[in-house]
Design a protein around this motif. Structure first.
Motif, PDB file in Angstrom:
ATOM      1  N   ASN A 157       0.834  -1.212   0.000  1.00 37.48           N
ATOM      2  CA  ASN A 157       0.000   0.000   0.000  1.00 37.48           C
ATOM      3  C   ASN A 157       0.874   1.269   0.000  1.00 37.48           C
ATOM      4  O   ASN A 157       2.102   1.202  -0.060  1.00 37.48           O
ATOM      5  N   ARG A 158       0.220   2.407   0.083  1.00 35.73           N
ATOM      6  CA  ARG A 158       0.918   3.684   0.005  1.00 35.73           C
ATOM      7  C   ARG A 158       1.945   3.845   1.128  1.00 35.73           C
ATOM      8  O   ARG A 158       3.041   4.354   0.929  1.00 35.73           O
ATOM      9  N   ARG A 159       1.569   3.406   2.323  1.00 38.51           N
ATOM     10  CA  ARG A 159       2.472   3.548   3.464  1.00 38.51           C
ATOM     11  C   ARG A 159       3.766   2.770   3.226  1.00 38.51           C
ATOM     12  O   ARG A 159       4.868   3.275   3.437  1.00 38.51           O
ATOM     13  N   CYS A 160       3.599   1.532   2.763  1.00 41.54           N
ATOM     14  CA  CYS A 160       4.764   0.686   2.485  1.00 41.54           C
ATOM     15  C   CYS A 160       5.610   1.320   1.381  1.00 41.54           C
ATOM     16  O   CYS A 160       6.842   1.375   1.472  1.00 41.54           O
ATOM     17  N   PHE A 161       4.919   1.829   0.352  1.00 40.93           N
ATOM     18  CA  PHE A 161       5.610   2.469  -0.762  1.00 40.93           C
ATOM     19  C   PHE A 161       6.427   3.677  -0.289  1.00 40.93           C
ATOM     20  O   PHE A 161       7.610   3.812  -0.619  1.00 40.93           O
ATOM     21  N   ASP A 162       5.794   4.565   0.492  1.00 36.35           N
ATOM     22  CA  ASP A 162       6.482   5.777   0.951  1.00 36.35           C
ATOM     23  C   ASP A 162       7.725   5.437   1.764  1.00 36.35           C
ATOM     24  O   ASP A 162       8.789   6.022   1.570  1.00 36.35           O
ATOM     25  N   GLN A 163       7.576   4.477   2.675  1.00 43.65           N
ATOM     26  CA  GLN A 163       8.724   4.084   3.510  1.00 43.65           C
ATOM     27  C   GLN A 163       9.835   3.488   2.659  1.00 43.65           C
ATOM     28  O   GLN A 163      11.005   3.829   2.823  1.00 43.65           O
ATOM     29  N   THR A 164       9.441   2.600   1.731  1.00 37.84           N
ATOM     30  CA  THR A 164      10.442   1.935   0.898  1.00 37.84           C
ATOM     31  C   THR A 164      11.167   2.939   0.018  1.00 37.84           C
ATOM     32  O   THR A 164      12.388   2.887  -0.146  1.00 37.84           O
ATOM     33  N   ALA A 219      14.311  -9.146  -6.027  1.00 36.28           N
ATOM     34  CA  ALA A 219      13.722  -9.105  -4.684  1.00 36.28           C
ATOM     35  C   ALA A 219      13.462  -7.675  -4.220  1.00 36.28           C
ATOM     36  O   ALA A 219      12.504  -7.425  -3.501  1.00 36.28           O
ATOM     37  N   GLY A 220      14.303  -6.713  -4.641  1.00 35.59           N
ATOM     38  CA  GLY A 220      14.139  -5.338  -4.169  1.00 35.59           C
ATOM     39  C   GLY A 220      13.080  -4.529  -4.906  1.00 35.59           C
ATOM     40  O   GLY A 220      12.706  -3.446  -4.478  1.00 35.59           O
ATOM     41  N   ASP A 221      12.574  -5.050  -6.036  1.00 32.32           N
ATOM     42  CA  ASP A 221      11.562  -4.309  -6.790  1.00 32.32           C
ATOM     43  C   ASP A 221      10.250  -4.297  -6.007  1.00 32.32           C
ATOM     44  O   ASP A 221       9.835  -5.327  -5.489  1.00 32.32           O
ATOM     45  N   LEU A 222       9.611  -3.140  -5.951  1.00 34.71           N
ATOM     46  CA  LEU A 222       8.357  -3.066  -5.192  1.00 34.71           C
ATOM     47  C   LEU A 222       7.259  -2.418  -6.025  1.00 34.71           C
ATOM     48  O   LEU A 222       7.440  -1.337  -6.575  1.00 34.71           O
ATOM     49  N   VAL A 223       6.129  -3.095  -6.119  1.00 37.17           N
ATOM     50  CA  VAL A 223       4.971  -2.496  -6.772  1.00 37.17           C
ATOM     51  C   VAL A 223       3.904  -2.257  -5.722  1.00 37.17           C
ATOM     52  O   VAL A 223       3.670  -3.086  -4.847  1.00 37.17           O
ATOM     53  N   ALA A 224       3.273  -1.068  -5.797  1.00 42.82           N
ATOM     54  CA  ALA A 224       2.300  -0.691  -4.774  1.00 42.82           C
ATOM     55  C   ALA A 224       1.096  -0.018  -5.409  1.00 42.82           C
ATOM     56  O   ALA A 224       1.199   0.553  -6.498  1.00 42.82           O
ATOM     57  N   ARG A 225      -0.032  -0.103  -4.729  1.00 40.42           N
ATOM     58  CA  ARG A 225      -1.182   0.713  -5.131  1.00 40.42           C
ATOM     59  C   ARG A 225      -1.117   1.972  -4.288  1.00 40.42           C
ATOM     60  O   ARG A 225      -1.190   1.912  -3.068  1.00 40.42           O
ATOM     61  N   VAL A 226      -0.940   3.122  -4.945  1.00 40.80           N
ATOM     62  CA  VAL A 226      -0.689   4.359  -4.208  1.00 40.80           C
ATOM     63  C   VAL A 226      -1.873   5.313  -4.223  1.00 40.80           C
ATOM     64  O   VAL A 226      -1.842   6.356  -3.571  1.00 40.80           O
ATOM     65  N   ILE A 234       8.966   0.717  -7.675  1.00 39.77           N
ATOM     66  CA  ILE A 234      10.318   1.147  -7.309  1.00 39.77           C
ATOM     67  C   ILE A 234      11.301   0.087  -7.814  1.00 39.77           C
ATOM     68  O   ILE A 234      11.112  -1.105  -7.537  1.00 39.77           O
ATOM     69  N   PHE A 235      12.312   0.535  -8.545  1.00 41.12           N
ATOM     70  CA  PHE A 235      13.337  -0.390  -9.044  1.00 41.12           C
ATOM     71  C   PHE A 235      14.710   0.067  -8.568  1.00 41.12           C
ATOM     72  O   PHE A 235      15.322   0.938  -9.193  1.00 41.12           O
ATOM     73  N   PRO A 236      15.220  -0.520  -7.478  1.00 42.31           N
ATOM     74  CA  PRO A 236      16.563  -0.152  -7.027  1.00 42.31           C
ATOM     75  C   PRO A 236      17.606  -0.613  -8.047  1.00 42.31           C
ATOM     76  O   PRO A 236      17.380  -1.590  -8.775  1.00 42.31           O
ATOM     77  N   ASN A 237      18.733   0.090  -8.040  1.00 43.16           N
ATOM     78  CA  ASN A 237      19.869  -0.273  -8.883  1.00 43.16           C
ATOM     79  C   ASN A 237      19.463  -0.547 -10.338  1.00 43.16           C
ATOM     80  O   ASN A 237      19.859  -1.546 -10.931  1.00 43.16           O
ATOM     81  N   THR A 238      18.647   0.349 -10.878  1.00 42.64           N
ATOM     82  CA  THR A 238      18.143   0.180 -12.244  1.00 42.64           C
ATOM     83  C   THR A 238      18.328   1.495 -12.985  1.00 42.64           C
ATOM     84  O   THR A 238      17.884   2.540 -12.514  1.00 42.64           O
ATOM     85  N   ASP A 239      19.004   1.439 -14.139  1.00 39.64           N
ATOM     86  CA  ASP A 239      19.275   2.677 -14.875  1.00 39.64           C
ATOM     87  C   ASP A 239      18.150   2.988 -15.872  1.00 39.64           C
ATOM     88  O   ASP A 239      17.187   2.218 -15.991  1.00 39.64           O
ATOM     89  N   LYS A 240      18.296   4.110 -16.563  1.00 45.88           N
ATOM     90  CA  LYS A 240      17.208   4.584 -17.426  1.00 45.88           C
ATOM     91  C   LYS A 240      16.903   3.633 -18.575  1.00 45.88           C
ATOM     92  O   LYS A 240      15.733   3.392 -18.892  1.00 45.88           O
ATOM     93  N   ILE A 285      18.341  12.906  -2.665  1.00 48.04           N
ATOM     94  CA  ILE A 285      17.043  13.487  -2.979  1.00 48.04           C
ATOM     95  C   ILE A 285      16.004  12.775  -2.131  1.00 48.04           C
ATOM     96  O   ILE A 285      16.171  11.601  -1.796  1.00 48.04           O
ATOM     97  N   SER A 286      14.945  13.470  -1.789  1.00 48.49           N
ATOM     98  CA  SER A 286      13.931  12.834  -0.942  1.00 48.49           C
ATOM     99  C   SER A 286      12.998  11.992  -1.801  1.00 48.49           C
ATOM    100  O   SER A 286      12.884  12.193  -3.013  1.00 48.49           O
ATOM    101  N   GLY A 287      12.314  11.066  -1.165  1.00 47.08           N
ATOM    102  CA  GLY A 287      11.337  10.234  -1.850  1.00 47.08           C
ATOM    103  C   GLY A 287      10.255  11.086  -2.487  1.00 47.08           C
ATOM    104  O   GLY A 287       9.851  10.851  -3.628  1.00 47.08           O
ATOM    105  N   SER A 288       9.801  12.133  -1.760  1.00 48.97           N
ATOM    106  CA  SER A 288       8.707  12.928  -2.308  1.00 48.97           C
ATOM    107  C   SER A 288       9.157  13.724  -3.535  1.00 48.97           C
ATOM    108  O   SER A 288       8.369  13.957  -4.458  1.00 48.97           O
ATOM    109  N   ALA A 289      10.446  14.092  -3.584  1.00 50.89           N
ATOM    110  CA  ALA A 289      10.932  14.849  -4.748  1.00 50.89           C
ATOM    111  C   ALA A 289      10.954  13.986  -6.008  1.00 50.89           C
ATOM    112  O   ALA A 289      10.518  14.432  -7.081  1.00 50.89           O
TER     113      ALA A 289
END
Ligand SMILES: [Mg+2]
Length: 312
Positions: A157-164, A219-226, A234-240, A285-289
């Motif tokens: 959910n959104r909370r998990c997404f924001d924290q992650t 394992a680090g990829d996260l999909v959320a309903r926001v 969210i895709f860590p360590n993933t380039d453009k 940079i912050s998550g919200s930015a």
């Protein structure tokens, strides 16, 4: 299916093996406690407070039993360290001591200990006490899972997404690695709900959530309903370049659902995507930015006629 670093562990929380750590400088005592507790948990025995803290750095434990009197760091000091770290403060700490008294009891409780075992002890009582703490830990895990998951789709959910996202932004800055984010919005979803009704709208969102999880690769990829009909990845360590390929796969999985939408583009349910990458050399940079940046690009995709991705 991988849906995020913390998420799968939380999902499998109920059948996860209970883990107990015992610290006692008396090898016979350590062995004895280990033998008792092996009936209900996976037990690790160490012989000092320092070794206990080290074990906690590498492994997740539910309950820790600490002998008070150990050379070097004693049980109370180790308890204080465990309770003051956000990574370990949720762990139940049981103080094992031969010298229980009012002062010791107050000191230990003040430091956050949850229980005492007084030596010499009866095996059955130790077992019953630790089992109760393991049950409470399992319940707490279940609550954490519920507080992090979306009730409709079962994904984060959104909370998990924001924290992650905050955690991953700090990690990306710390490790100079790229971090990518996709925001996904279901096109003309209000019209879908108006035409087909909310319960079919819910079914549509569930199917889309499931299709999105197909694009999680690590394992680090996260999909959320926001939001209502808004999802984020969210895709860590993933380039453009990788992000562009992933966005294509996301669109493909949704179009393969071939969900009819009378007011949709070509009569189908489609999605618009905004995506952006921190390239690993940026200032922290912050998550919200980064979220706002992706949101602007999602808006551009909407402006460009929907059913497309804008990645910058
Ligand atoms: Mg001792």
């Amino acid at each position: 299916m991988s849906t995020g670093s913390d998420f799968p562990n939380l999902v499998s929380g109920s059948n996860q093996q209970n883990k107990v750590l015992v610290a006692d400088d008396d090898p016979m005592m350590g062995e004895f406690l280990g033998a008792i507790l092996e009936q209900i948990a996976d037990v690790t025995v160490v012989s000092s407070g320092e070794a206990a803290l080290k074990a906690l750095e590498t492994d997740a434990y539910d309950v820790v039993l600490l002998d008070v009197e150990m050379p070097g760091m004693g049980g109370l000091e180790a308890c204080k360290a465990i309770k003051s770290s956000p990574d370990t403060s949720h762990i139940s700490v049981i103080i094992v001591t031969a010298r229980i008294g009012d002062k010791m009891e107050v000191d230990a409780l003040d430091l956050g200990a949850t229980d005492f075992i007084v030596k010499p002890f009866v095996a059955k009582i130790v077992l019953a006490r630790v089992r109760n703490h393991l049950i409470m830990q399992a319940q707490a895990r279940q609550l954490r899972l519920l507080s992090m998951s979306d009730g409709l789709t079962g994904i984060a959910n959104r909370r998990c997404f924001d924290q992650t996202l905050e955690n991953e932004c700090s990690r990306a800055a710390r490790t100079n690695t790229p971090l990518s984010l996709l925001l996904i919005d279901v096109d003309r979803f209000k019209q879908y709900n108006d035409h087909y009704g909310h319960s079919q709208g819910d079914e549509c969102l569930k199917k889309i959530a499931k299709a999105l999880t197909l694009s999680a690769r690590r394992a680090g990829d996260l999909v959320a309903r926001v939001g209502g009909e808004e999802f984020a990845f969210i895709f860590p360590n993933t380039d453009k370049d990788s992000l562009i390929a992933i966005a294509q796969s996301v669109s493909m999985h949704v179009s393969e659902l071939a969900l009819s939408h009378i007011d949709g583009i070509d009569g189908k349910v489609t999605i618009s995507i905004g995506g952006t990458t921190l390239d690993g050399t940026n200032q922290p940079i912050s998550g919200s930015a980064i979220y706002m940046k992706a949101d602007e690009l999602l808006y551009k995709a909407k402006e460009a006629g929907r059913n497309c991705a804008v990645i910058e």
